[in-house]
Design an enzyme around this catalytic site. Structure first.
Site, PDB file in Angstrom:
ATOM      1  N   GLY A 100      73.652 -53.382  15.657  1.00 21.47           N
ATOM      2  CA  GLY A 100      72.589 -53.587  14.794  1.00 21.47           C
ATOM      3  C   GLY A 100      72.481 -55.325  14.193  1.00 21.47           C
ATOM      4  O   GLY A 100      73.126 -56.011  14.886  1.00 21.47           O
ATOM      5  N   ARG A 164      70.340 -50.032  20.926  1.00 15.58           N
ATOM      6  CA  ARG A 164      71.668 -49.433  21.293  1.00 15.58           C
ATOM      7  C   ARG A 164      72.559 -49.000  22.324  1.00 15.58           C
ATOM      8  O   ARG A 164      72.831 -48.105  22.284  1.00 15.58           O
ATOM      9  CB  ARG A 164      71.813 -48.897  20.111  1.00 15.58           C
ATOM     10  CG  ARG A 164      72.231 -49.145  18.937  1.00 15.58           C
ATOM     11  CD  ARG A 164      72.744 -48.022  17.469  1.00 15.58           C
ATOM     12  NE  ARG A 164      72.527 -48.978  16.237  1.00 15.58           N
ATOM     13  CZ  ARG A 164      74.221 -49.543  16.143  1.00 15.58           C
ATOM     14  NH1 ARG A 164      74.243 -49.649  16.128  1.00 15.58           N
ATOM     15  NH2 ARG A 164      73.462 -50.281  14.601  1.00 15.58           N
ATOM     16  N   ASP A 194      82.318 -53.564  19.177  1.00 19.55           N
ATOM     17  CA  ASP A 194      83.251 -52.987  19.057  1.00 19.55           C
ATOM     18  C   ASP A 194      82.960 -51.997  20.930  1.00 19.55           C
ATOM     19  O   ASP A 194      83.209 -52.382  21.454  1.00 19.55           O
ATOM     20  CB  ASP A 194      83.980 -52.144  18.104  1.00 19.55           C
ATOM     21  CG  ASP A 194      83.111 -50.877  17.976  1.00 19.55           C
ATOM     22  OD1 ASP A 194      81.833 -51.238  17.107  1.00 19.55           O
ATOM     23  OD2 ASP A 194      83.984 -50.367  17.474  1.00 19.55           O
ATOM     24  N   ASP A 195      81.498 -51.225  20.459  1.00 21.89           N
ATOM     25  CA  ASP A 195      81.105 -50.840  21.600  1.00 21.89           C
ATOM     26  C   ASP A 195      80.474 -51.178  22.222  1.00 21.89           C
ATOM     27  O   ASP A 195      80.158 -51.324  23.194  1.00 21.89           O
ATOM     28  CB  ASP A 195      80.079 -49.569  20.684  1.00 21.89           C
ATOM     29  CG  ASP A 195      80.396 -48.424  19.509  1.00 21.89           C
ATOM     30  OD1 ASP A 195      81.582 -48.472  19.488  1.00 21.89           O
ATOM     31  OD2 ASP A 195      80.048 -48.149  18.970  1.00 21.89           O
ATOM     32  N   LYS A 221      80.418 -59.741  16.910  1.00 24.57           N
ATOM     33  CA  LYS A 221      79.139 -59.409  15.682  1.00 24.57           C
ATOM     34  C   LYS A 221      78.987 -58.364  15.391  1.00 24.57           C
ATOM     35  O   LYS A 221      79.482 -57.170  16.393  1.00 24.57           O
ATOM     36  CB  LYS A 221      77.648 -59.635  16.442  1.00 24.57           C
ATOM     37  CG  LYS A 221      76.795 -59.136  15.836  1.00 24.57           C
ATOM     38  CD  LYS A 221      76.019 -57.969  16.466  1.00 24.57           C
ATOM     39  CE  LYS A 221      76.466 -57.024  16.462  1.00 24.57           C
ATOM     40  NZ  LYS A 221      75.832 -55.418  16.967  1.00 24.57           N
ATOM     41  N   THR A 222      79.247 -58.188  13.561  1.00 25.33           N
ATOM     42  CA  THR A 222      79.387 -56.758  13.167  1.00 25.33           C
ATOM     43  C   THR A 222      78.801 -56.922  11.833  1.00 25.33           C
ATOM     44  O   THR A 222      80.400 -57.718  11.458  1.00 25.33           O
ATOM     45  CB  THR A 222      80.108 -55.750  13.439  1.00 25.33           C
ATOM     46  OG1 THR A 222      79.440 -54.816  12.334  1.00 25.33           O
ATOM     47  CG2 THR A 222      81.186 -56.091  13.523  1.00 25.33           C
ATOM     48  N   ASP A 224      80.328 -54.893   9.702  1.00 27.40           N
ATOM     49  CA  ASP A 224      81.309 -54.310   9.321  1.00 27.40           C
ATOM     50  C   ASP A 224      82.367 -54.544   8.908  1.00 27.40           C
ATOM     51  O   ASP A 224      83.270 -54.698   8.138  1.00 27.40           O
ATOM     52  CB  ASP A 224      81.360 -53.147  10.220  1.00 27.40           C
ATOM     53  CG  ASP A 224      79.878 -52.274  10.595  1.00 27.40           C
ATOM     54  OD1 ASP A 224      78.915 -52.898   9.059  1.00 27.40           O
ATOM     55  OD2 ASP A 224      80.156 -50.998  11.008  1.00 27.40           O
ATOM     56  N   GLU A 334      79.424 -46.252   2.940  1.00 28.42           N
ATOM     57  CA  GLU A 334      78.430 -45.521   2.963  1.00 28.42           C
ATOM     58  C   GLU A 334      79.471 -44.990   3.926  1.00 28.42           C
ATOM     59  O   GLU A 334      79.264 -43.245   4.405  1.00 28.42           O
ATOM     60  CB  GLU A 334      77.308 -45.930   3.681  1.00 28.42           C
ATOM     61  CG  GLU A 334      77.929 -46.722   5.295  1.00 28.42           C
ATOM     62  CD  GLU A 334      76.597 -47.641   5.865  1.00 28.42           C
ATOM     63  OE1 GLU A 334      75.563 -46.536   5.895  1.00 28.42           O
ATOM     64  OE2 GLU A 334      76.898 -47.841   7.260  1.00 28.42           O
ATOM     65  N   ARG A 445      71.652 -56.790   6.472  1.00 29.60           N
ATOM     66  CA  ARG A 445      72.017 -57.719   8.196  1.00 29.60           C
ATOM     67  C   ARG A 445      70.966 -58.881   9.175  1.00 29.60           C
ATOM     68  O   ARG A 445      71.122 -59.116   9.648  1.00 29.60           O
ATOM     69  CB  ARG A 445      71.438 -56.681   8.919  1.00 29.60           C
ATOM     70  CG  ARG A 445      72.451 -55.387   8.908  1.00 29.60           C
ATOM     71  CD  ARG A 445      72.814 -54.213   9.683  1.00 29.60           C
ATOM     72  NE  ARG A 445      71.314 -53.957  10.005  1.00 29.60           N
ATOM     73  CZ  ARG A 445      71.667 -52.349  10.707  1.00 29.60           C
ATOM     74  NH1 ARG A 445      72.187 -51.538  11.242  1.00 29.60           N
ATOM     75  NH2 ARG A 445      69.216 -52.139  11.369  1.00 29.60           N
TER      76      ARG A 445
HETATM   77  P1  FBP Z   1      76.544 -53.215  14.510  1.00 24.99           P
HETATM   78  O1  FBP Z   1      78.637 -52.172  14.303  1.00 24.99           O
HETATM   79  O2  FBP Z   1      76.541 -52.692  15.151  1.00 24.99           O
HETATM   80  O3  FBP Z   1      76.742 -54.455  14.505  1.00 24.99           O
HETATM   81  O4  FBP Z   1      76.113 -52.137  13.009  1.00 24.99           O
HETATM   82  C1  FBP Z   1      76.446 -51.845  11.848  1.00 24.99           C
HETATM   83  C2  FBP Z   1      75.767 -51.163  11.175  1.00 24.99           C
HETATM   84  O5  FBP Z   1      75.363 -52.146  10.867  1.00 24.99           O
HETATM   85  C3  FBP Z   1      76.155 -50.487   9.794  1.00 24.99           C
HETATM   86  O6  FBP Z   1      76.793 -50.898   8.945  1.00 24.99           O
HETATM   87  C4  FBP Z   1      75.856 -49.251   9.669  1.00 24.99           C
HETATM   88  O7  FBP Z   1      76.208 -47.651   9.436  1.00 24.99           O
HETATM   89  C5  FBP Z   1      75.290 -49.229  11.115  1.00 24.99           C
HETATM   90  O8  FBP Z   1      74.509 -50.350  11.549  1.00 24.99           O
HETATM   91  C6  FBP Z   1      73.468 -48.978  10.926  1.00 24.99           C
HETATM   92  O9  FBP Z   1      73.501 -48.118  12.391  1.00 24.99           O
HETATM   93  P2  FBP Z   1      71.365 -49.043  12.654  1.00 24.99           P
HETATM   94  O10 FBP Z   1      71.102 -49.777  12.844  1.00 24.99           O
HETATM   95  O11 FBP Z   1      71.350 -47.619  14.422  1.00 24.99           O
HETATM   96  O12 FBP Z   1      70.892 -47.169  12.109  1.00 24.99           O
END
Ligand code: FBP
Length: 585
Positions: A100, A164, A194-195, A221-222, A224, A334, A445
């Site tokens: 993300g 992803r 993390d992933d 990065k994130t 979260d 969430e 984001r």
């Molecule tokens: P990252 O861990 O890749 O930074 O993404 C986090 C996030 O923004 C979460 O907060 C959210 O639940 C998820 O990505 C949403 O995923 P997508 O962008 O695949 O809809």
């Protein structure tokens, strides 16, 4: 005062529409502040060797070439350190956004680009397009100053795009090596959570095993905020996203107390951990806030269900109604849905069924519920269709439930309303009940990064360059002392394997970088505990205001005001602990 003529006004409007926003142009010109060590020549100092967060034997077996290496700290060049290659050599580096978006990503690319080109020795940077699949498919663009200047200090990941894709099959790994060989890459920088950083570790190990010279470096990065540990104080993007959500939340609080007619159920992004929600609550003081980790801890003693959450809200509504307050603000992370015992069990059972279904979405209309356990069947039968459909969507490539698509706030609002009808019939509740649902997610984001994220990301990009220049691989760029001004930040690299643990994903046990959930003994959560009771009835809303470059330096001129409360409270806790440890010595 002179006014423009109608024609002039029209011409000016056309001109404005046709040119980049003024703020965009101004932001492009901002020169991020960086740690002192990064503004001159530096060498690397080694720290002790490392193990993994848990399961060291398994992690060592999976990462034999990269496991156990020491971390590094950048020190000014004044100190001569033998065995450290001091190279101002020409480097060819690739970079990729993974997962993300998070505000500040473009500054990582800018920092890396500036590091590579500052010696003017012909070094080159290539950006893979659309996320990790760009590496596998060899789809990239060469990063140039002319293109990049439009993206400096700007939100989004759109210069390169993101994705992803998890690089894990033999074919994907082979093709990734081929891409690096074809482009003669000395380094690859993976900007991810993390992933994605787990992916970086897998690639680094595979490259070494297959005599590919490309070193791999990760960037934390994130939004979260869960990619943190003793080495990483904060992932980038958390600062901006929380400031953005806090501004939105406080605006809703003011609407609630102005119109006095509705309850607002706000779900805030953050897949597993509740760091974002916690920070937003500390900044804005909603009437009620749920922290998933608290419910996980309570599980150990008593299982907490969806109905328990609804009951807590009903209790608040009744108490406030007695004060003639038929409005309020309730904030929900969430990820809460995956931590309530009954929902968690249903989701886990669905996960296994989705694996058996090749991870394709299952249609609730045709789903054979007898495949579920008895208790899961009862819950399933009581949930509205919209939630079932959202819960049965495919999992992301890393096996995560797509909580961003599950409207938990709508489900909770719906259940509260039904229960209040029952109360009304029983004459327990006589007031009107109106509710409005909000999801603060994707819009947080990609906004303009805060000053902190501008500086932090640019510095992370420079750090990645420094690690690659010194041929470090399977490391994540790491900057400490973030509560202080950038000039005082400490810069280095930490082995990715040192953060690893083993978890069940998509039906298999896999090595993953450990997510840091909210620490219930930590100062940020304890601060919430101290205040939140008084927020229930008092409407003590706090308004932090919108993000502006340089805001927060305020009258006092204290740069600390720019930091998140989470970062400041955690730094305070660390410093206190250090002092106590020193006194014991
Ligand atoms: P990252 O861990 O890749 O930074 O993404 C986090 C996030 O923004 C979460 O907060 C959210 O639940 C998820 O990505 C949403 O995923 P997508 O962008 O695949 O809809």
């Amino acid at each position: 005062m002179e006014f423009l003529s109608l024609q002039e006004t029209e011409a000016e409007a056309v001109d404005l529409i046709g040119s980049p926003a003024h703020l965009h142009t101004e932001r492009n010109l901002y020169q991020p502040k960086v740690p002192e060590v990064l503004s001159g020549k530096f060498s690397l100092q080694f720290t002790d060797g490392t193990t993994s967060y848990s399961d060291p034997d398994v992690v060592k077996q999976l990462f034999p070439s990269t496991y156990g290496q020491p971390g590094v700290i950048f020190v000014p060049e004044l100190v001569e350190i033998p065995d450290t290659p001091k190279v101002a050599r020409k480097l060819r580096v690739g970079c990729v956004f993974s997962g993300g978006p998070a505000p500040g990503g473009h500054n990582v690319v800018a920092g890396l680009f500036d590091f590579l080109t500052r010696e003017n020795n012909g070094s080159e940077l290539f950006g893979f397009l659309g996320g990790p699949s760009g590496i596998v498919e060899k789809i990239y663009r060469q990063v140039t100053e002319t293109e990049l200047e439009n993206y400096r200090n700007i939100g989004g990941f759109h210069y390169l795009g993101s994705g992803r894709t998890k690089i894990e099959t033999a074919e994907q790994l082979k093709r990734s090596v081929q891409t690096c060989v074809d482009l003669e890459l000395d380094g690859l920088v993976i900007i991810g959570g993390d992933d994605s950083n787990t992916n970086a570790a897998v690639l680094a190990e595979y490259f070494l095993k297959n005599d590919c010279k490309t070193c791999v470096v990760g960037i934390p990065k994130t939004i979260d905020g869960d990619l943190k540990n003793t080495f990483i104080e904060s992932s980038f993007g958390f600062d901006t996203a929380t400031k953005f959500y806090a501004n939105q939340t406080s605006n809703i609080c003011l609407d609630a107390i102005s119109a006095c007619k509705a309850y607002h159920f706000i779900r805030i992004m953050g897949r597993d951990a509740s760091h974002i929600t916690l920070e937003v609550a500390l900044q804005t003081h909603p009437n009620l806030v749920f922290i998933s980790e608290e419910y996980m801890a309570k599980h150990a003693k008593k299982s907490i269900t969806l109905m328990d959450v609804v009951n807590e809200i009903l209790h608040l509504i009744l108490e406030r109604a007695a004060l003639h307050k038929n409005y309020g603000v309730i904030v929900i992370p969430e990820g809460l849905i995956t931590h309530l015992s009954d929902m968690k069990q249903l989701i886990e059972e669905l996960n296994e069924l989705l694996v058996a279904n090749d991870n394709a979405a299952i249609d609730p209309l045709t789903f054979d519920t007898s495949k579920l356990s008895e208790s899961a069947q009862v819950l399933y039968a009581n949930l509205p269709d919209f939630i079932l459909r959202q819960m049965m969507l495919e999992r992301d490539p890393h096996g995560n439930v797509q909580v961003a698509t599950i409207e938990l706030e709508r489900l909770i609002g719906h259940m509260v309303r039904i229960q209040l009808e029952v109360f009304r019939e029983k004459k327990i509740y006589r007031s009107k009940f109106t509710y409005v649902c909000h999801y603060f997610g994707y819009e947080g984001r990609c906004g303009y990064p805060s000053q902190f994220d501008c500086d932090y990301c640019y510095s992370l990009g420079l750090t990645a360059g420094g690690l690659l220049e010194n041929q470090k691989t399977s490391m994540i760029a790491c900057i400490k002392n973030l509560h202080l001004p950038p000039s005082e930040w400490i810069v280095g690299g930490i082995p990715l394997t040192s953060m690893m643990t083993i978890e069940r994903r998509l039906g298999h046990m896999k090595p993953v970088i450990r997510k840091q959930l909210v620490d219930l003994h930590g100062l940020p959560f304890r601060s919430l505990l101290k205040y939140r009771e008084s927020w229930k009835l008092n409407d003590d809303y706090r308004v932090p205001g919108p993000i502006q470059l340089g805001n927060g330096s305020g009258k006092s001129g204290r740069s600390e005001e720019l930091r998140t409360l989470t970062l400041l409270l955690e730094a305070q806790q660390r410093l206190k602990q250090q002092k106590e440890d020193d006194q014991k010595k």
